[in-house]
Design a protein around this motif. Structure first.
Motif, PDB file in Angstrom:
ATOM      1  N   MET A 170       0.812  -1.213   0.000  1.00 37.15           N
ATOM      2  CA  MET A 170       0.000   0.000   0.000  1.00 37.15           C
ATOM      3  C   MET A 170       0.848   1.266   0.000  1.00 37.15           C
ATOM      4  SD  MET A 170      -3.170  -0.878  -0.164  1.00 37.15           S
ATOM      5  CE  MET A 170      -2.615  -2.189  -1.255  1.00 37.15           C
ATOM      6  N   ILE A 171       1.943   1.245   0.765  1.00 41.02           N
ATOM      7  CA  ILE A 171       2.801   2.431   0.827  1.00 41.02           C
ATOM      8  C   ILE A 171       3.481   2.683  -0.518  1.00 41.02           C
ATOM      9  CG2 ILE A 171       4.940   3.329   1.835  1.00 41.02           C
ATOM     10  CD1 ILE A 171       4.072   2.057   4.480  1.00 41.02           C
ATOM     11  N   ILE A 172       4.025   1.621  -1.119  1.00 36.94           N
ATOM     12  CA  ILE A 172       4.752   1.794  -2.375  1.00 36.94           C
ATOM     13  C   ILE A 172       3.812   2.086  -3.537  1.00 36.94           C
ATOM     14  CG2 ILE A 172       6.136   0.592  -4.115  1.00 36.94           C
ATOM     15  CD1 ILE A 172       7.619  -0.778  -1.918  1.00 36.94           C
ATOM     16  N   MET A 173       2.788   1.245  -3.689  1.00 40.96           N
ATOM     17  CA  MET A 173       1.947   1.328  -4.888  1.00 40.96           C
ATOM     18  C   MET A 173       0.909   2.435  -4.834  1.00 40.96           C
ATOM     19  SD  MET A 173       3.165  -0.875  -6.936  1.00 40.96           S
ATOM     20  CE  MET A 173       1.880  -0.996  -8.181  1.00 40.96           C
ATOM     21  N   ASN A 174       0.610   2.939  -3.647  1.00 43.02           N
ATOM     22  CA  ASN A 174      -0.389   3.998  -3.557  1.00 43.02           C
ATOM     23  C   ASN A 174       0.190   5.309  -3.036  1.00 43.02           C
ATOM     24  OD1 ASN A 174      -2.668   2.668  -4.609  1.00 43.02           O
ATOM     25  ND2 ASN A 174      -3.029   1.611  -2.677  1.00 43.02           N
ATOM     26  N   LEU A 175       0.839   5.264  -1.865  1.00 42.61           N
ATOM     27  CA  LEU A 175       1.360   6.514  -1.306  1.00 42.61           C
ATOM     28  C   LEU A 175       2.532   7.057  -2.116  1.00 42.61           C
ATOM     29  CD1 LEU A 175       1.379   8.685   0.865  1.00 42.61           C
ATOM     30  CD2 LEU A 175       2.809   7.174   2.264  1.00 42.61           C
TER      31      LEU A 175
ATOM     32  N   ILE B  71       7.373  -1.208  10.327  1.00 44.91           N
ATOM     33  CA  ILE B  71       8.513  -1.831   9.647  1.00 44.91           C
ATOM     34  C   ILE B  71       8.603  -1.337   8.207  1.00 44.91           C
ATOM     35  CG2 ILE B  71       9.384  -4.020   8.729  1.00 44.91           C
ATOM     36  CD1 ILE B  71       8.446  -5.364  11.283  1.00 44.91           C
ATOM     37  N   ALA B  72       7.460  -1.283   7.520  1.00 51.88           N
ATOM     38  CA  ALA B  72       7.452  -0.818   6.133  1.00 51.88           C
ATOM     39  C   ALA B  72       7.930   0.621   6.029  1.00 51.88           C
ATOM     40  CB  ALA B  72       6.042  -0.949   5.550  1.00 51.88           C
ATOM     41  N   MET B  73       7.517   1.465   6.965  1.00 53.17           N
ATOM     42  CA  MET B  73       7.931   2.870   6.933  1.00 53.17           C
ATOM     43  C   MET B  73       9.416   3.010   7.214  1.00 53.17           C
ATOM     44  SD  MET B  73       4.681   4.686   8.827  1.00 53.17           S
ATOM     45  CE  MET B  73       5.481   6.301   8.790  1.00 53.17           C
ATOM     46  N   ILE B  74       9.921   2.232   8.170  1.00 56.08           N
ATOM     47  CA  ILE B  74      11.354   2.288   8.478  1.00 56.08           C
ATOM     48  C   ILE B  74      12.175   1.896   7.261  1.00 56.08           C
ATOM     49  CG2 ILE B  74      13.197   1.181   9.816  1.00 56.08           C
ATOM     50  CD1 ILE B  74      11.209   0.947  12.122  1.00 56.08           C
ATOM     51  N   VAL B  75      11.747   0.833   6.599  1.00 58.44           N
ATOM     52  CA  VAL B  75      12.548   0.278   5.504  1.00 58.44           C
ATOM     53  C   VAL B  75      12.489   1.149   4.258  1.00 58.44           C
ATOM     54  CG1 VAL B  75      12.727  -1.671   3.921  1.00 58.44           C
ATOM     55  CG2 VAL B  75      12.374  -2.087   6.352  1.00 58.44           C
TER      56      VAL B  75
END
Length: 397
Positions: A127-132, A294-298
């Motif tokens: 969601m973070i990569i493909m949308n945000l 974790i996703a935000m950190i990475v």
């Protein structure tokens, strides 16, 4: 095509000054100093900490990991610039995936029950990569440059990989497995098939189809606007060999520094996992929030790289970073987690809820429609941002 840089290769002290910058040395020392400090404070951390102290220690560890991850990405970006696309972007995305696997594994093997941490982390990454991130890049690039073209053949290759890998990761475990998890034999087969498919994808991406992952060429007189570059005939591979021969010293030095910056992240993640579990439990936060963190950190450093590429009008580089990162995550993180689960006897639940599956399906459909258009605009980005807003709303529902 990747071309030889006009900057001459550096040697000796010049090479050391270029690679071991003040910022790089500072990040390296900070990471290892934090590892030493936590080792000395281990007896104190063994007992439950007061909530303010827990929040302070956890925030400090996360900050150091983010700074160290930024150093990893910085070296990977330097390698990416030297190698050119698609090779450079691949180095960057694989470096990020290594960090992600380390953090997920640390939480999985830490205290408490974390059967869904891999699922929540990879869904959050999606969601973070493909949308945000992709939405922000399309919006910024569209507003700044009007409309931008991507190489539709290369982008479609990413998307078909994403559709298949996402189905194997999130949908199939609900019907093929038991309790949302693959059985041992099923996990081995799925992991093997996934890695084999990714290996074939990399072989084609770095070989015969390398030109399909490079920026769309500017049309010349008499050529239809928006026409895409034709696949290369091996010139990209020849150029890569030349780069490796000329800049071998710099590439080796940066690779060694990258590894030296990854190691503190590996060691710090073990302490972060236990403290994060304790902190989220005290707050009564949603279980999936750990995966989002974790996703935000990475992916924060790589996200900034993608936005900079969008500002510069390098939309194919944005696609390579965003789509490529998610393909690598699904193709490497999921099999690795499955193997770790089998070896350690740790349960790994991957099946997603119908709501999240619907949102992921809509995201991939929107991405496919956007990629099929001759040009992408700010409107495409706004739609992706809308979908991320819906995901954030669902997270706290």
């Amino acid at each position: 095509m990747p071309t030889r840089s006009p900057v001459p290769a550096l040697t000796g002290r010049g090479l050391l000054r270029t690679v071991l910058t003040r910022g790089a040395v500072g990040r390296l020392l900070l990471g290892w100093a934090a590892v030493g400090a936590l080792a000395l404070a281990a007896p104190l951390l063994a007992a439950p900490l007061p909530s303010p102290a827990l929040a302070l220690v956890l925030a400090a560890i996360v900050a150091v990991i983010v700074i160290a991850a930024g150093g990893v990405v910085q070296q990977a970006e330097a390698l990416a610039r030297r190698l050119g696309d698609p090779y450079g972007t691949l180095v960057l995305t694989l470096s990020i995936v290594v960090i992600e696997v380390v953090l997920i594994a640390a939480v999985m093997l830490g205290p408490g029950e974390h059967a869904v941490i891999a699922r929540d982390s990879v869904m959050a990454v999606s969601m973070i990569i493909m949308n945000l991130v992709l939405g922000l890049c399309l919006l910024v690039g569209g507003l700044r440059h009007g409309s931008l073209a991507v190489h539709r053949v290369g982008t479609s290759a990413y998307l078909v990989m994403l559709v298949a890998l996402a189905a194997l990761a999130f949908a199939l475990p609900a019907t093929l497995g038991e309790g949302g998890s693959y059985g041992p034999a099923q996990a081995l087969v799925i992991a093997g098939l996934t890695v084999a498919l990714y290996a074939l994808f990399l072989w084609r991406q770095m070989g015969a189809q390398a030109a399909e992952f490079q920026e769309v060429t500017v049309p010349t007189v008499g050529v239809r606007a928006g026409r895409e570059a034709e696949p290369g005939d091996g010139a990209a591979t020849a150029a890569l060999r030349e780069i490796l021969a000329v800049y071998r010293g710099e590439l080796l030095a940066r690779s060694a520094l990258l590894i030296a910056m990854v190691l503190p992240i590996v060691l710090l993640s073990h302490d972060m996992a236990g403290l994060l579990d304790d902190g989220l439990a005290r707050l009564g936060a949603p279980v999936a929030l750990g995966g989002v963190l974790i996703a935000m950190i990475v992916f924060t450093p790589e996200s900034l790289t993608a936005v900079r590429a969008a500002v510069n009008g390098e939309m194919q580089r944005v696609v390579n970073l965003c789509h490529g990162a998610l393909v690598s995550t699904l193709a490497l993180t999921i099999p690795t987690v499955l193997v770790i689960g089998l070896v350690t006897g740790t349960p790994v639940m991957l099946a997603e809820s119908p709501t999240n599956l619907l949102l992921l399906g809509v995201t991939l459909a929107v991405s496919a429609i956007s990629a099929s258009a001759p040009r992408t605009t700010a409107v495409h980005g706004a739609v992706h941002l809308l979908l991320f807003g819906v995901y954030a709303l669902m997270l706290f529902s």
